[in-house]
Write a protein that holds these residues in place. Structure first.
Motif, PDB file in Angstrom:
ATOM      1  N   ASP A  31      -6.093  -3.702   8.875  1.00  0.00           N
ATOM      2  CA  ASP A  31      -4.937  -3.141   8.162  1.00  0.00           C
ATOM      3  C   ASP A  31      -5.115  -1.628   8.050  1.00  0.00           C
ATOM      4  O   ASP A  31      -5.903  -1.139   7.244  1.00  0.00           O
ATOM      5  CB  ASP A  31      -4.827  -3.779   6.775  1.00  0.00           C
ATOM      6  CG  ASP A  31      -3.401  -3.712   6.232  1.00  0.00           C
ATOM      7  OD1 ASP A  31      -2.597  -2.940   6.781  1.00  0.00           O
ATOM      8  OD2 ASP A  31      -3.104  -4.427   5.261  1.00  0.00           O
ATOM      9  N   GLN A  90      -6.411  -2.859   3.378  1.00  0.00           N
ATOM     10  CA  GLN A  90      -5.937  -1.481   3.285  1.00  0.00           C
ATOM     11  C   GLN A  90      -6.848  -0.633   2.408  1.00  0.00           C
ATOM     12  O   GLN A  90      -6.938   0.568   2.550  1.00  0.00           O
ATOM     13  CB  GLN A  90      -4.508  -1.505   2.711  1.00  0.00           C
ATOM     14  CG  GLN A  90      -3.521  -0.758   3.571  1.00  0.00           C
ATOM     15  CD  GLN A  90      -2.081  -1.033   3.174  1.00  0.00           C
ATOM     16  OE1 GLN A  90      -1.745  -2.136   2.771  1.00  0.00           O
ATOM     17  NE2 GLN A  90      -1.238  -0.043   3.308  1.00  0.00           N
ATOM     18  N   SER A 110       0.848  -6.423   5.460  1.00  0.00           N
ATOM     19  CA  SER A 110      -0.393  -6.816   4.792  1.00  0.00           C
ATOM     20  C   SER A 110      -0.327  -8.262   4.336  1.00  0.00           C
ATOM     21  O   SER A 110      -1.324  -8.989   4.386  1.00  0.00           O
ATOM     22  CB  SER A 110      -0.660  -5.907   3.590  1.00  0.00           C
ATOM     23  OG  SER A 110      -0.766  -4.568   3.991  1.00  0.00           O
ATOM     24  N   GLY A 113       0.808  -1.220   0.000  1.00  0.00           N
ATOM     25  CA  GLY A 113       0.000   0.000   0.000  1.00  0.00           C
ATOM     26  C   GLY A 113       0.839   1.268   0.000  1.00  0.00           C
ATOM     27  O   GLY A 113       0.617   2.188  -0.787  1.00  0.00           O
TER      28      GLY A 113
HETATM   29 MG   LIG Z   1       0.138  -2.957   3.681  1.00  0.00          MG
END
Ligand SMILES: [Mg+2]
Ligand SMILES: Nc1ncnc2c1ncn2[C@@H]1O[C@H](COP(=O)(O)OP(=O)(O)OP(=O)(O)O)[C@@H](O)[C@H]1O
Ligand SMILES: Nc1ncnc2c1ncn2[C@@H]1O[C@H](COP(=O)(O)OP(=O)(O)OP(=O)(O)O)[C@@H](O)[C@H]1O
Ligand SMILES: [Mg+2]
Lengths: 240, 347, 264, 264, 347
Positions: free
Chosen positions: E156, E80, E37, B134
């Protein structure tokens, strides 16, 4: 031009003159044989055959397809072409044809006469009344005073034969020539009423044909030498 | 490039207008759903407003009868969602802007490599967006927006999802890049506003609640949101000669730190720092003139102190005193502020 | 920032409208030209004849049935093709396209080879007393055979484009595979599913070759509108054209009514 | 968390495999059954005959040409349909489906009405010395007419599912509409585009009715493989079936070779 | 429900193992791309690891030959990216979890309404996800994950994109909700870790760098990332009797604040607070024994003080002294720390 295309495509090459013959689908075998004869006699000529339902072929010529000769399976369609003014000279009859019952090999339903076709458990297929073999079937039945109840009215003789060959149908009404052509795949059952309804095959040169002379020679072949081939295929002689 | 913005999007109940001077960076602040992203979309030409005008450097981009297509505006937008082109590599993503605006293949590639290095993502150049985490994707998106070299740069929460090490570095980069650029940036972090923006525009409920130079708005906020954002306590009401009277009748004593005391009867705010607040269990006597009865809602450790939140108000006290007072969410308490710590000014 | 709403469309290149217009004209012009051939005087008596009404009704019934059958069979097949990774599925995927390539008449022959009296399953079906040929069931089967690939290809494409992101979220929230399919996967590809169903319906409505070969042609039982049109053509080409127009009108009407917003 | 990679698939419901298998069998069984009818002894002499080779070559050339024509006309049309919001486009969208519903023979009649000697544009074309009907060009036009809807419907569906999010981002980065189309829109819908092209090619390869009506059946010029098969059926049904198998094999081969990964 | 995690994802170079006790909340910390993640995906069953085991409450979810499907794990994952179902309303989105696990229509609806109210999004219930702002979508996603009532909750970056008013409220909510729940949460904000997590696991480059009770790791970090995260200065090297010697030879004097001084020669770290650092332009004489020559990289206002960053190190000084010293990015400076302020312990 499509001429150039066709030469390039079929690989025959050379500058052969092309004679285009439109003929009813039932003439496929015989005309293919005649093509060989004709090309043997005219080494510089390439005969192109286009088969189809007679009405389709008439429509194509009317819409501008370039044909030199047209051989029809019935007089009605020939009359349409004459009426459209697209013929050169008078159509001439070159063969006749009569109906016959076609049954699968071994005749599982045991058909022996036209009357057997009306039995309840016989799956009968006919040509639809709009096409020549269909109208002939209707006439035969009328003449014999029978009412035929088909399970299907097919678009063409080919479809009737396919249904009989595959055993889907127990019987069908088709032309003698079709039974002959099908060989061992179907059996034919003759019936006396057939003689009442005779189908006539006319041939004609198309107006403004590119190869008017060759067209005439083809017609002569069909009317003369070709009669043997037609006879072998089961066609009757033209009515005088 | 200066920009003049005045847009209305009826469906989303947004109607804001502000200006951006040449080379200036404006921070758009406001609660979730206030209309910040909507404003950026309208600026970038991705949403057509129901009314209003946008003039960039004298050229009308949007207005009655005018509509300049997004690609012709040269207003690169970094949206809240990184939206990297999934079929292009990271490098190709970043080179997309330069390539589209006519830069040669080689130069575009060089520019892309430069910006990737700037956001500390050089080693990701060959990857596909699907193979990024991300925070990595967010950094590449920032590089892509910067590489497009727009007249007006629009950044929607560019620092979201970044780790504690990257965030300061990227902030430094942005500060350098934005120094001589015209830009509008959306953020929820006070540090971003303080370090990156020359001016802030606070949007609440689709309307501009207040605007002004960053340091001024954040040190003397007039709207509840700006106060909260700056970490200050704000009580609004009506000016009295002694301070500000809340609608519920409570009077907060205070004085104007700079300038004039607002005329009695006019809307005014009283602002004080959480560290100026003392917390007691019982209302105290003595000199501090302001005592607010509150219910503690939250305790947050904040470095060496604990921030005691009570609804909109906050007080910073030592860990020792929290223990001594036995504070916990739900406790009754009294927030006490000296009048000299309360700054009063017109709203 | 493109989520829904009144998003301003990115402009289309102007030159695009040239070929787009040409394409539209190429498709529409012949149909319009055809209407100029119609003798409007006879039109209404023709299309309201017993034969026409019966064929139309049969066509609608069989096309609806075959579209439903396509949905019942095609949705599972498309889902498996789109979501499984097994190698041999690549082969299956090509095989499913077969009915598209086969000239319909050959398709009919193939169906006879399988379900006819002398076909592969012929004796089994005979033993069960099932006779498919020359029945309305045969029409539905023929139409399903030629239409199924349309539904499968459209739906599989839509499923692939939509991806699995939301399926995964749903599973993580505790939804079992059937629930995921019903409440997430299929609703998300509704436009693709609708397009596929419309294509299948249209193809069924226009089906001719496989039907005539496999099912034959008998008024009321197996003579659908296309078969009637073919019949008419031999005797009266203009009448055939008029009936074609009815077919087109019905198709456009049904598709217009059934199609959900945004599909197709 | 489903971005690419080795993401674990959400399981499919087990019951789904039942109907999926049934669907696959329903499509594949007839074709397999058909092969059992072939006399393999004659097969090779038959398929290598002059007529067969010439028809196959013509089919491949015309299908390729019509697929290209479909791409040239269909991509712009699908893009306009997917991206413009004008009301009248809804009507156009239904009209584009017409060739799907028209029995192909009627499609041929429609083409004749437009481009034939007695057609709407007949005299204009005649004046220019252009004769379309019954030429190889007519074959290509007939195939394009019936195949275009496939490409348009598939591609439009893919464009709608993909949405405009990335187009918008590209425009905001300064890409003009043509660049957006070339570098973002089309690459993103590549699977859909490929599916559409494959469908169009397959449909062109199997096209029979419109061709025979509009282009006739002349060896080397207009007699494509399906027309040859039709001819053969009159004289020798088994030969027709054998040739159909060639058609199927060619289609599967071409599709397998051309198809990009993940498409279809 | 206790969890035992030990997973390897070769392609992403991730190989972590840790445990989560019953009712405990673990915070996963680490730089972008560290594998946080990835770890959550594996826990939720959305990614199949190349090796390793996951045991939840005695039941093996993943292991050699074992594989429990995601829906059967009851491990709700808030990814996310909010990924709200676009075809369902906000309320239906939140009710999806309960409905899927067998709750009746009415009860699921009530649960959804409850959780929406908790995240302050009750008035959004009827909207489609496309009509939400970024922060609103994030809140709804949090509500949806909570409403699923999982055995193990995986979050997340749940606080990304939230405005300054909502963030503390949501943090309070999460603190209440997570108190008696087993959960793993990924965050880039120290406050989240401090308030929500019982233990932290620091992941760097796909490996666990350190782990332990939150207060312990954040007050006495052993890894550079954890120190940075906690806002502390950390110098690592080899223990000497007087302090810690950096690889470059510099000796940092310090003492063990608690416990034993690490044996000389063993790896050790020296940790001190930025507020304990004094900044000079020239190396000073006098009692503070540690003087580090640095180049200032950044100045960040931080409430009443200014944080002076110099690479990995930071010092907090007053605004007045920044002005007096004439500090700016690029200036040479000396960071001076008293030995008594430097805590030394084994790495
Ligand atoms: Mg992540
Ligand atoms: N596509 C849409 N259609 C209708 N309403 C929308 C749409 N997108 C957003 N909204 C609404 O418009 C308002 C403004 O949204 P916007 O996205 O501009 O907020 P924002 O200030 O960016 O918030 P955040 O900080 O959460 O990103 C919100 O009430 C939102 O719910
Ligand atoms: N689908 C993928 N295929 C291959 N590599 C991937 C994929 N997704 C992530 N990666 C890589 O795996 C590593 C771990 O990624 P992960 O998403 O777990 O990071 P993270 O700790 O969550 O980071 P962030 O804080 O930025 O979200 C990174 O190097 C990333 O680039
Ligand atoms: Mg926003």
């Amino acid at each position: 031009g499509d001429d150039g295309d066709s030469k390039g495509a079929d690989g025959k090459g050379g500058d052969k003159t092309v004679l285009t013959v439109f003929a009813a689908a039932s003439l496929t075998k015989t005309f293919e044989e005649l093509e060989k004869e004709f090309e043997a006699a005219h080494s510089d000529v390439d005969v192109k055959l286009s088969f189809g339902g007679s009405s389709d072929l008439v429509a194509q010529i009317t819409e501008g397809a370039s044909a030199d000769v047209f051989a029809s399976a019935d007089t009605a369609n020939m009359d349409k072409l004459v009426a459209a003014g697209l013929t050169e000279g008078e159509p001439e009859e070159f063969a006749t044809n009569t109906l016959m019952i076609a049954v699968p090999p071994g005749n599982p339903a045991g058909i022996t006469s036209l009357a057997d076709l009306t039995k309840k458990d016989v799956d009968l297929v006919l040509c639809q009344p709009e096409v020549p073999c269909g109208s002939a079937s209707a006439k035969v039945a009328d003449a014999a005073g029978l009412e035929l109840k088909p399970v299907s009215e097919e678009q063409s003789v080919t479809d009737v034969l396919a249904k009989v060959e595959s055993g889907e149908a127990d019987a069908g009404l088709v032309y003698v020539t079709d039974v002959t052509a099908a060989g061992t795949k179907v059996e034919g059952v003759e019936f006396p009423e057939a003689a009442d309804v005779v189908n006539h095959y006319p041939i004609v040169a198309v107006k403004d044909a590119k190869q008017a002379e060759l067209a005439q020679q083809w017609i002569e072949l069909v009317l003369g030498e070709g009669q043997k081939v037609l006879e072998q295929a089961g066609f009757g002689a033209p009515t005088p | 490039m200066s920009a003049l913005v005045d847009v209305t999007v009826t469906e989303r109940d947004v109607d804001v207008s502000f200006e951006v001077a040449d080379g200036e960076t404006v921070a758009l602040l406001g609660p979730n759903g206030a209309g910040k992203s909507t404003t950026l979309s309208v600026l970038g030409g991705l949403l057509r407003p129901d009314a209003g005008r946008i003039v960039l450097d004298g050229e009308e981009l949007t207005g009655p009868g005018t509509w300049v297509a997004p690609h012709a505006r040269r207003t690169a937008l970094l949206a809240q969602d990184p939206l990297l082109f999934p079929h292009l590599s990271v490098l190709e993503n970043v080179a997309f802007g330069p390539r589209s605006t006519g830069t040669g293949r080689r130069a575009a590639r060089a520019a892309a490599e430069h910006w990737l290095a700037e956001v500390d993502a050089a080693e990701l150049a060959g990857r596909r967006p699907a193979q990024l985490s991300g925070g990595q994707a967010q950094r590449v998106a920032v590089a892509r927006a910067l590489a497009a070299d727009p007249r007006l740069l629009l950044l929607d929460e560019p620092m979201a999802a970044l780790d504690v090490a990257v965030a300061p570095a990227l902030r430094t980069l942005l500060r350098r890049v934005l120094a001589d650029r015209t830009a509008v940036i959306v953020t929820h972090h006070v540090l971003d506003a303080l370090l990156l923006a020359d001016r802030v525009v606070v949007v609440e409920g689709g309307r501009v609640a207040e605007q002004g130079p960053t340091s001024e708005v954040l040190s003397r906020p007039r709207s509840a949101f700006a106060a909260r954002f700056a970490g200050l306590n704000l009580v609004s009401g009506v000016a009295t000669p002694d301070g500000v009277r809340r609608p519920d009748g409570l009077l907060l004593h205070g004085t104007a730190a700079t300038g004039d005391h607002p005329p009695p009867g006019s809307p005014a705010v009283a602002v004080f720092r959480p560290s100026a607040v003392a917390v007691h269990r019982e209302p105290p006597g003595g000199s501090p003139r302001n005592a607010l009865a509150v219910v503690v809602t939250e305790l947050e450790p904040l470095g060496d102190v604990v921030r005691v939140r009570a609804g909109e108000l906050a007080a910073d006290v030592t860990v020792a005193s929290v223990a001594e007072l036995g504070l916990a969410p739900g406790s009754d308490a009294t927030f006490v502020v000296k009048a000299t710590e309360v700054d009063v000014y017109a709203q | 920032m493109s989520r829904g709403g009144r998003t301003r469309h990115v402009g289309l290149p102007r030159w695009l409208f040239g070929p787009a217009l040409l394409a539209a004209v190429f498709v529409v012009l012949p149909v319009v030209a055809m209407t100029t051939r119609i003798a409007w005087g006879d039109f209404f008596s023709l299309v309201s004849s017993e034969a026409a009404r019966s064929a139309l009704w049969l066509s609608l019934r069989t096309s609806t049935a075959s579209t439903l059958l396509c949905l019942v069979l095609g949705i599972p097949l498309a889902t498996v093709l789109a979501r499984s990774e097994a190698r041999w599925l690549g082969v299956l995927r090509s095989l499913v396209l077969l009915p598209l390539v086969l000239p319909p008449v050959v398709g009919g022959i193939a169906l006879l080879s399988a379900f006819g009296r002398q076909g592969l399953l012929g004796s089994e079906l005979e033993a069960l007393g099932i006779r498919i040929a020359f029945s309305t069931v045969a029409v539905v089967l023929a139409q399903t055979f030629v239409s199924l690939p349309f539904l499968v290809v459209s739906l599989e494409g839509a499923l692939r484009t939509a991806g699995e992101r939301y399926d995964v979220v749903a599973a993580s929230l505790g939804a079992r595979p059937t629930t995921v399919l019903r409440r997430v996967t299929l609703p998300l590809v509704l436009p693709g599913l609708a397009s596929g169903a419309v294509l299948a319906f249209a193809r069924s409505l226009g089906e001719f070759g496989a039907t005539i070969t496999f099912a034959g042609s008998l008024e009321g039982t197996t003579r659908t509108l296309p078969l009637l049109i073919y019949n008419l053509r031999v005797t009266d080409a203009d009448a055939a054209v008029a009936m074609s127009l009815v077919l087109v009108a019905v198709a456009v009407l049904v598709i217009g009514l059934v199609r959900p917003r945004g599909a197709l």
